[in-house]
Design a protein around this motif. Structure first.
Motif, PDB file in Angstrom:
ATOM      1  N   GLY A  95       4.388  41.409  -4.849  1.00  0.00           N
ATOM      2  CA  GLY A  95       4.975  40.147  -5.271  1.00  0.00           C
ATOM      3  C   GLY A  95       4.375  38.940  -4.576  1.00  0.00           C
ATOM      4  N   ASN A  97       1.549  36.127  -3.408  1.00  0.00           N
ATOM      5  CA  ASN A  97       0.477  35.343  -4.021  1.00  0.00           C
ATOM      6  C   ASN A  97      -0.733  35.388  -3.092  1.00  0.00           C
ATOM      7  OD1 ASN A  97      -1.289  33.295  -4.888  1.00  0.00           O
ATOM      8  ND2 ASN A  97       0.400  32.136  -5.792  1.00  0.00           N
ATOM      9  N   ASN A 194       8.395  28.528   4.606  1.00  0.00           N
ATOM     10  CA  ASN A 194       7.262  28.484   3.683  1.00  0.00           C
ATOM     11  C   ASN A 194       6.486  29.791   3.778  1.00  0.00           C
ATOM     12  OD1 ASN A 194       4.830  28.056   5.673  1.00  0.00           O
ATOM     13  ND2 ASN A 194       6.435  26.619   6.334  1.00  0.00           N
ATOM     14  N   PRO A 195       5.664  30.099   2.773  1.00  0.00           N
ATOM     15  CA  PRO A 195       4.940  31.373   2.760  1.00  0.00           C
ATOM     16  C   PRO A 195       4.068  31.607   3.983  1.00  0.00           C
ATOM     17  CG  PRO A 195       4.885  30.399   0.584  1.00  0.00           C
ATOM     18  CD  PRO A 195       5.485  29.368   1.497  1.00  0.00           C
ATOM     19  N   ASP A 219      15.530  33.160   2.626  1.00  0.00           N
ATOM     20  CA  ASP A 219      15.001  32.674   1.348  1.00  0.00           C
ATOM     21  C   ASP A 219      14.281  33.837   0.671  1.00  0.00           C
ATOM     22  OD1 ASP A 219      13.789  31.517  -0.817  1.00  0.00           O
ATOM     23  OD2 ASP A 219      12.840  29.890   0.292  1.00  0.00           O
ATOM     24  N   LYS A 221      12.387  34.147  -1.716  1.00  0.00           N
ATOM     25  CA  LYS A 221      11.010  33.904  -2.136  1.00  0.00           C
ATOM     26  C   LYS A 221      10.004  34.199  -1.030  1.00  0.00           C
ATOM     27  CE  LYS A 221      12.272  30.303  -5.488  1.00  0.00           C
ATOM     28  NZ  LYS A 221      12.127  28.868  -5.848  1.00  0.00           N
ATOM     29  N   LEU A 222      10.467  34.249   0.205  1.00  0.00           N
ATOM     30  CA  LEU A 222       9.571  34.482   1.332  1.00  0.00           C
ATOM     31  C   LEU A 222       9.355  35.970   1.618  1.00  0.00           C
ATOM     32  CD1 LEU A 222      10.917  31.806   3.870  1.00  0.00           C
ATOM     33  CD2 LEU A 222       9.006  31.579   2.261  1.00  0.00           C
ATOM     34  N   TYR A 225       5.807  37.782   1.340  1.00  0.00           N
ATOM     35  CA  TYR A 225       4.806  37.341   2.313  1.00  0.00           C
ATOM     36  C   TYR A 225       5.050  37.971   3.684  1.00  0.00           C
ATOM     37  CZ  TYR A 225       4.066  34.076  -1.457  1.00  0.00           C
ATOM     38  OH  TYR A 225       3.823  33.547  -2.693  1.00  0.00           O
TER      39      TYR A 225
END
Length: 254
Positions: A95, A97, A194-195, A219, A221-222, A225
């Motif tokens: 997942g 980037n 942040n990533p 979070d 979304k992290l 990473y």
């Protein structure tokens, strides 16, 4: 009736294990939401419940594999094995980037080496404090402080006793739970938003389950990473601990 259900559960052990884990996760997240407002992540509660169930299973049967020693729960042993664990880690990492990963650059790589070495030194210091003086035991417990996967891999490679390997796993579990619980509390103080910072954090802490659970509470979304570098951390630890770190430890402590 009970015997019939028992036979069905035994024949479909893996399916039952998924159902059991699903129920535990549901109630764990419910407890996390209602009583801690998400501060104590549901994954941390689920791990604690799992440890309690494993203890009950071991005490009840006198076995060595926890809950999976009970006939109807044999599927837990397969579900909790290395195959599905590694699959979950790889699936999570997909997942991420790749462009964000490249931004971490040298900092991300440095965090991996620092994370392994610092954790190892802390583990060795703790082992010394508890009276262990031989290089094999010190290295195994130090490796376990890196992660509970690196510990047994290192202990097996070096021929450590089963007691020492168990201690290394326990050290890794404590680290994982503390990381999972503590990450949401310290995130805003260390800029974990942040990533790039998640990549560095995953490299420093290393425990994939702890980092993933902690970042999920911070979070979601992290998570990919942090999990990405935490996964590399485990591999790096498995390479360094039984080789270079063991040689250094043996040269110091004999």
């Amino acid at each position: 009736m009970f015997e019939m259900l028992s036979d069905v559960f035994k024949e479909n052990g893996l399916i039952l294990s998924f159902a059991l884990v699903g129920v535990v996760m549901y109630f764990s997240y419910m407890l996390s939401d209602k009583f801690t407002k998400g501060r104590l992540h549901g994954s941390a509660i689920a791990i604690l419940v799992g440890l309690v169930l494993a203890y009950i299973g071991g005490v009840t049967t006198g076995g060595e594999k926890g809950l999976s020693d009970i006939g109807i729960f044999t599927g837990i042993g397969l579900m909790g094995g290395g195959m599905l664990r590694d699959f979950a880690i790889v699936a999570t990492a997909f997942g991420a980037n790749i462009e964000e990963i490249k931004k971490a650059g040298f900092t991300g790589i440095l965090s991996l080496f620092l994370g392994v070495v610092v954790s190892f030194i802390v583990g060795v210091a703790i082992a010394l404090a508890f009276g262990y003086t031989d290089a094999v035991s010190l290295t195994t417990i130090g490796a376990g402080t890196a992660t509970y996967i690196v510990g047994p891999v290192t202990g097996t490679a070096l021929g450590a006793s089963s007691e020492v390997i168990t201690l290394s796993i326990a050290a890794g579990l404590v680290k994982s739970i503390l990381t999972m619980i503590g990450t949401p509390f310290i995130a805003k103080y260390i800029g974990l938003d942040n990533p790039r910072s998640a990549i560095v954090y995953g490299g420093l802490m290393g425990t994939t389950s702890g980092v993933a659970g902690g970042l999920a509470a911070t979070d979601p979304k992290l998570v990919p990473y942090g999990a990405m570098t935490a996964t590399f951390y485990t591999g790096l630890g498995c390479l360094l601990a039984p080789s270079i770190l063991f040689i250094i430890t043996r040269s110091i402590f004999g």
